[in-house]
Design a protein around this motif. Structure first.
Motif, mmCIF file in Angstrom:
data_model
loop_
_atom_site.group_PDB
_atom_site.id
_atom_site.type_symbol
_atom_site.label_atom_id
_atom_site.label_comp_id
_atom_site.label_asym_id
_atom_site.label_seq_id
_atom_site.Cartn_x
_atom_site.Cartn_y
_atom_site.Cartn_z
ATOM 1 N N CYS A 1 -3.464 0.527 -2.296
ATOM 2 C CA CYS A 1 -3.647 1.072 -3.568
ATOM 3 C C CYS A 1 -2.296 1.336 -4.294
ATOM 4 N N GLY A 2 -1.500 1.714 -3.392
ATOM 5 C CA GLY A 2 0.134 2.088 -3.945
ATOM 6 C C GLY A 2 -0.041 3.432 -4.679
ATOM 7 N N ALA A 3 -0.860 4.124 -4.792
ATOM 8 C CA ALA A 3 -1.126 5.818 -5.508
ATOM 9 C C ALA A 3 0.030 6.568 -4.752
ATOM 10 N N CYS B 1 4.638 2.647 1.161
ATOM 11 C CA CYS B 1 3.349 3.549 0.859
ATOM 12 C C CYS B 1 3.408 4.698 1.886
HETATM 13 S S1 FES Z 1 -1.764 2.731 -0.599
HETATM 14 FE FE1 FES Z 1 -3.251 3.940 -1.308
HETATM 15 S S2 FES Z 1 -3.137 5.814 -0.624
HETATM 16 FE FE2 FES Z 1 -1.455 4.841 0.260
#
Ligand code: FES
Ligand SMILES: Cc1cc2nc3c(=O)[nH]c(=O)nc-3n(C[C@H](O)[C@H](O)[C@H](O)COP(=O)(O)OP(=O)(O)OC[C@H]3O[C@@H](n4cnc5c(N)ncnc54)[C@H](O)[C@@H]3O)c2cc1C
Ligand code: FES
Lengths: 161, 751, 287
Positions: free
Chosen positions: A46-48, A59
């Motif tokens: 998700c990249g968050a 990440c």
């Molecule tokens: S990519 Fe989703 S929390 Fe690290």
């Protein structure tokens, strides 16, 4: 096994103790108080949790805290220059490129990495470069526009300097 | 004071502008606190143990070894959450879903939980809990669940809504029917009738923030809950009831919310965290992993819909009949009912009948997802309408215009419409440049309409004027994406002051009366109504204060442009809010406006979407190349955020249409509980999403506001289905229209 | 768990030999940490190879290239010479995950993870790449085509690690290409994939070719019959049809959450054909 790790976060030297199996995401959030780095999945999807690690976009959920030894980390908390927002932060606000905002820290870091590499990206380049950051609220339209606009502002500034 | 909520047609100064949101800087700097970003002193780490079986009797749970592990402070099972609901039909399933009682009903169903000093200890403890299951036959498919031989989930489930009551239990929990006229007679008049079955797979809201909460229950029976939720007052009410606490002794504080879309209207972890905290006598934090989010929280229904529509050769819809089977997880919901109500809501029909069947399956409990149940029904209706238009040689938009509901139309679900936006949105679509743009090779264009009710309901707000004249508005509805900006705009408008002087905050449950959740697109509609009334009360108060200061009658004080003015020919200079506020101590104390109301008349909402797709005929891969959303907003308070809602809903609909689906194995286990294989659209999957906001004022709101949040997810499934059909010549009846399904359909067509 | 980050290959081999319990090598971690998070593995020891300097480089070797086991795929994309010689290999490496994953992941990790759907592997097989392995008994080499034994299984012996992959010297008029099918445009695991590498002789006639498919069998596989279909042709329709048929015939896929047997078989042919055309053009062939 616990480990003592010395690292640099947003220019500040920091030390923390963590279990060797702990992710850097958890170390940042739980040991160093950088809760601006978000967990959306914990598995790289998700990249968050995006951060810069020695200049590379990664990440933080897929990095061990122990790996941070001697390295330099940048997070969203270090993006603004004092009270002056980074142009990307400013443009995200102006374009309403965030609704709930949980994805925003990750997008800002990824967009910054993109513009550092490619100061004048096309829409398609932006879309592919940000494909590792999921946003469920915006449909990405306003995010892409904010990045385009920030690029414009940053290029103008760059030329003046 | 004017407490009439009717629309007056006033012109606006603040409403309709696009200022920066008040919570924005915190969100771009990482300072905003979401569910998992909060800690309490002495907090423990919690984890939940979940059933690996789709359907199983829980014979025994042995927690002794886990309890004995050093560092473990509490282990709970359903025994620690006894039923104190008195068998309440609404509440008990919520509890049973949070913690399995006699049976585990789906893969991922919680069976026990631990709280320990840290995560590694909690993980180790989880492994020490021994659960003895007796695995039962399961059913996950909505059509298979209604077959006579299907394993029945609840022995005491006799279909409600049918007369006489069935003799045998089944998985059909409830049947509801809607409509009017004589459908058979209608079909007699039809020149063309099309009847088809449509299927849609189960999807997830896919919010990026997993569920998270921190609970602290103290031995004196009071408690604190920090939680990411769409409705903290509702959570407080239900949690207190489930744990047998006095509602007022539980304070719930809502965190910033990282997306919900309906999925955070429901309790999942919170009662468990509270039970752990109560047992451990320490605060406990519970955060779901992404896998848990998919396995155990809010998916939509999977559906199977039989749709039959008849038209005359001149394009009049003469009858529509639909049977809609919606999976609702292991407990009854009202999902098929909502599908049955919304299916034909866009059209003016003389003969219409819809039957909704709530079907129980061994999947997680179905939860609301943005205009819940409407997208699937619209997929079926709008697909058949397109096909009918083609058959009679009529333009798809024209045919819809001809049948569009209007003011005075009796809706298929009962009520008579006021002024509505379906006709105008179709006219706008017809005239939109997108409709005339050239298409490339392998491309096709489709359009579809959508409807959503919108809700109002109970709201409570406080407006406080500070001594410097700046204003704080406290609301009890969660801001899921810009509502604080919109509410500040409304207050600024009403008071006649700059937007920057109003700060809107979300109060915790200790600060306000009950507020319903942010669902049903009610957030801005209901809260703004309440906020406007609060502002009017404050104005009234300020008029009285000015009167006191001037020593004239309050009747002689008028409010204009943020100032009190003395009526008639006087030398009294107008008083600003700051002037009045500065003198408040002498004129009667702090100035405030408080409102509690039930917001009625949330105007219904309609949208028309246009989309172009390109289909690779060799791989079945479909790309959306252009997309336009046209929707009625009543009044767009902050147009940028209205556009954002339109775009976000469309993107979710596109994902649903093309790639998102729950994949269950033969064993009843979810195979794709992660973002890698549950494929929500990524940035490179989508084009820019164009929007056109229509403003057909809602007569029941002072500013004409309607809810805008949900309708935009309704048309995309059908719009894309119609576009794919126009690109390839095949009609897709199964969503998602994934590449293998499209290739199969192409094969069938060429065979 | 113990975390070790040696700075020399010999120390890494030593660490592997000394370690007790379950030992795992860590390159980019984009597979390893996901498996740890899911609870599928609980390592006792993790040996991080990223501080081994010699593994962090892309070197010219024997006219070809040696890509170290700690080189991230993003770094491969930044290397112009490598990109020019092996555009297909680099594009395959760069399809892995997102920019974030690219910043960490390695082709060696991709190979060692031994997923049948690994993106870089078919391209490495088509390129006839070799894996350089270090162990207690010294160095050995093995063809990437033979490296994987099954899903998640490699031919590495205990206490061995992969130091680098070597790409051979590229003759003139050569080109390679890699294509995969995914339902989205990014962030998906290949449902099926194809890599083609070829060298042209006189007049644009294919002189040498290698074709490999991914996600259609327990391991990525070389398809000699597909290569044969191309050799001696100028990629005329008949040759492409033969290639497509050979690709389909080589498929022995499974039905799973990511794709069906039917779909994979069919799209393998499509991708084989499309990749061949791209490789041909890259080699300087004119259609
Ligand atoms: S990519 Fe989703 S929390 Fe690290
Ligand atoms: C979000 C996401 C998206 C992904 N998308 C793709 C994709 O599109 N295509 C794809 O193919 N893969 C994908 N992957 C999987 C993964 O990124 C790749 O397989 C990657 O190449 C692994 O490299 P790594 O360096 O990160 O490996 P690591 O995780 O470090 O290691 C992988 C395995 O190899 C072993 N290993 C590592 N180095 C060595 C060595 N030198 N010698 C011996 N063994 C070693 C490790 O012990 C481990 O078992 C994705 C993963 C994620 C999280
Ligand atoms: S703004 Fe909510 S996920 Fe992006």
């Amino acid at each position: 096994m616990s480990m003592l790790v010395s690292t640099t976060v947003n220019g500040d030297s920091m030390e923390f103790v963590c279990d060797a199996s702990e992710t850097l995401l958890d170390s940042l959030r739980d040991r160093m108080g950088m809760t601006g780095v978000k967990e959306g999945c914990g598995t790289g999807d998700c990249g968050a949790c995006s951060i810069m690690l020695d200049g590379a976009l990664v990440c933080s959920c897929l990095v061990l805290g122990a790996e941070a030894e001697g390295r330099e980390i940048e997070t969203v908390e270090g993006m603004s220059d004092g009270s002056k927002l980074h142009p990307l932060q400013q443009k995200f606000l102006e374009h309403a490129a965030l609704q709930c905002g949980i994805c925003t820290p990750g997008f800002l870091i990824a967009a910054k990495a993109l513009l550092e590499k490619n100061p004048d990206p096309t829409e398609t380049e932006i879309r592919y470069a940000l494909a590792g950051n999921l946003c469920r609220c915006t449909g990405y339209d306003k995010i892409v526009r904010a990045v385009q606009d920030a690029a414009k502002v940053m290029n103008k500034k760059g030329k003046k300097a | 004071m004017n407490d009439d909520p009717a629309y007056t047609g006033q012109t606006f100064k603040s409403v309709g502008t696009r200022p920066l949101r008040p919570d924005g800087v915190d969100k771009v700097t990482g300072r905003a606190r979401y569910g998992a970003d909060f800690t309490m002193p002495g907090q423990l780490a919690g984890l939940v143990l979940r059933s690996p079986h789709a359907h199983a009797t829980i014979k025994k749970i042995d927690i002794s070894k886990a309890e004995a592990l050093p560092g473990v402070k509490a282990v709970v099972t359903s025994q620690d959450l006894p039923d104190v609901t008195g068998g309440d039909r609404e509440l008990l399933p919520i509890l049973e879903n949070c913690m399995a009682r006699k049976k585990a009903f789906y893969d991922g169903h919680a069976v026990a939980a631990v709280a320990a000093i840290d995560m590694p200890t909690a993980k180790a403890a989880l492994k020490l809990i021994e659960v003895e299951y007796k695995v039962l036959k399961h059913v996950t498919d909505v059509d298979k669940a209604v077959e006579p031989k299907a394993p029945v989930l609840h022995k005491d489930c006799f279909t409600r809504g049918v007369d006489p009551k069935p003799e045998k239990p089944s998985n059909v929990a409830k049947v509801s029917t809607f409509g009017h006229g004589d459908v058979d007679a209608g079909f007699e008049q039809a020149d063309v009738i099309i009847e088809r079955n449509f299927r849609t797979e189960q999807t997830h809201q896919g919010y990026i923030e997993p569920h998270a909460c921190v609970a602290s229950i103290s031995p004196d029976g009071s408690g604190d809950l920090w939680v990411c939720t769409q409705g903290h007052f509702v959570f407080r009410q239900q949690c207190a009831q489930l744990l047998g606490m006095d509602v007022s002794k539980l304070r719930v504080t809502s965190s910033e919310i990282g997306g919900g879309f309906g999925g955070k209207t429901h309790l999942w972890l919170e009662p468990v965290a509270m039970a752990l905290s109560r047992k451990a006598n320490r605060p406990v934090k519970l955060v779901m992993t992404r896998e848990e989010v998919f396995r155990a929280s809010g998916p939509t229904s999977a559906t199977s819909i039989d749709m039959k529509i008849g038209v005359t050769n001149d394009g009049r819809i003469v009858a529509g009949d639909a049977t809609l089977r919606y999976s609702s997880g292991p407990w009854a919901g009202s999902w098929a009912m909502l599908g049955a109500m919304t299916a034909f809501a866009c059209y003016d029909m003389e003969n219409v009948k819809t039957t909704g069947m709530e079907v129980l399956v061994n999947r997680p409990k179905t939860t609301a997802y943005r205009a819940p149940s409407a997208p699937m029904a619209a997929f079926a209706v709008e697909s058949v309408l397109d096909e009918l238009a083609k058959r009679i040689g009529m333009d798809a938009v024209e045919m819809r215009i001809k049948n569009a509901a209007k003011e005075g139309t009796q809706a298929s679900y009962g009520p008579v419409y006021g002024p509505i936006g379906i006709g105008p949105s179709l006219d706008a679509a017809k005239n939109h440049p997108h409709m005339k743009a050239k298409l490339g090779k392998n491309q096709g264009r489709g359009m579809a309409c959508g409807f959503w009710f919108n809700f109002g309901g109970q709201s409570c707000t406080n407006l406080n004027i500070s001594m410097d004249g700046s204003v704080t508005l406290t609301v009890g509805t969660i801001d899921v994406g810009g509502a604080r900006a919109s509410l500040s705009l409304c207050v600024a408008e009403e008071l006649g002051i700059p937007y920057e002087q109003v700060k809107t905050v979300i109060g915790d449950t200790g600060t306000l009366g009950y507020n319903e959740m942010t669902d049903g697109s009610r957030g801005t509609f209901a809260s703004s109504m309440s906020a406007i009334m609060s502002a009017r009360k404050a104005i009234d108060e300020m008029r009285h204060r000015a009167a006191k200061m001037w020593e004239i009658s309050p009747d002689d004080v008028i409010w204009e442009d943020g100032h009190a003015r003395a009526a008639g020919d006087t030398n009294l200079p107008p008083l600003s809010i700051a002037d009045i506020a500065a003198a408040a101590e002498k004129s009667g104390g702090p100035i405030a406006g408080h409102t509690q109301l039930v917001a009625d008349g949330a105007g219904v909402s309609f949208a028309t979407h246009i989309c172009d797709v390109e289909v690779d005929p060799e791989t079945g891969s479909t790309r959306v190349v252009r997309y336009t959303v046209i929707q009625d907003a009543g009044k767009a308070v902050h147009p940028t955020y209205v556009e954002g809602q339109f775009q976000g809903g469309a993107a979710q609909g596109i994902g649903w249409a093309l790639n998102e689906e729950y994949v269950y194995g033969e064993d009843g286990r979810l195979q794709n509980p992660g973002f890698l294989d549950y494929r929500i659209p990524v940035c490179s999957d989508l084009p820019m999403i164009d929007t056109q906001i229509l403003e057909i004022p809602n007569p029941n709101h002072p500013y004409g506001i309607r809810g805008v949040g949900e309708t935009s997810i309704v048309p995309p499934l059908a719009a894309i289905g119609n576009a794919v059909s126009n690109a390839t010549g095949v009609r897709m009846t199964h969503v998602p229209m994934s590449p293998p399904r499209i290739l199969d359909a192409l094969d069938e067509a060429s065979a | 768990m113990q975390y070790i980050a040696p700075e020399k290959i010999s120390d890494a081999v030593e660490a592997l030999s000394q370690a007790k319990g379950s030992v795992h090598l860590l390159a980019g971690g984009s597979d390893l940490l996901v498996r740890m998070k899911g609870g599928f593995i609980e390592p006792d020891v993790v040996v991080d190879v990223k501080r081994i300097k010699s593994m962090g480089k892309i070197k010219k070797a024997g006219g070809g290239f040696s890509v170290g086991g700690a080189v991230s795929c993003a770094e491969m994309g930044d290397n112009d010479a490598l990109k020019k010689a092996w555009p297909g290999v680099v594009e395959a490496a760069q399809l892995i995950g997102s920019d974030q994953i690219q910043g960490r992941c390695t082709v060696v990790g991709n190979m060692c993870n031994a997923s049948p759907a690994a993106d870089s592997v078919p391209a490495l097989i088509a390129a006839d790449a070799q894996a350089v392995i270090q162990g207690p008994k010294g160095e050995r080499r093995i063809s990437v085509a033979k490296f994987a034994k099954g899903p998640g299984q490699t031919s590495l012996k205990a206490k061995e690690l992969v130091e680098a992959v070597e790409l051979p010297k590229r003759p003139a008029k050569s080109g390679d290409a890699y294509l995969r099918f995914i339902p989205r445009t990014e962030m998906d695991i290949a449902v099926v994939s194809a890599a083609v590498s070829l060298t042209l002789g006189a007049k644009g006639v294919v002189r040498e070719a290698r074709v490999a498919l991914g996600a259609v069998a327990p391991t990525a596989k070389l398809v000699p019959a597909a290569a044969k279909a191309l050799i001696g042709s100028k990629l005329d329709d008949a040759a492409l049809e033969k290639l497509a048929a050979a690709c389909a015939a080589a498929c022995a896929p499974i039905d799973d959450k990511r794709g069906t047997i039917k779909f994979r078989t069919r799209v393998a042919s499509v991708l084989g054909r499309r990749a061949a055309l791209i490789a041909y053009e890259r080699a300087g062939g004119k259609l």
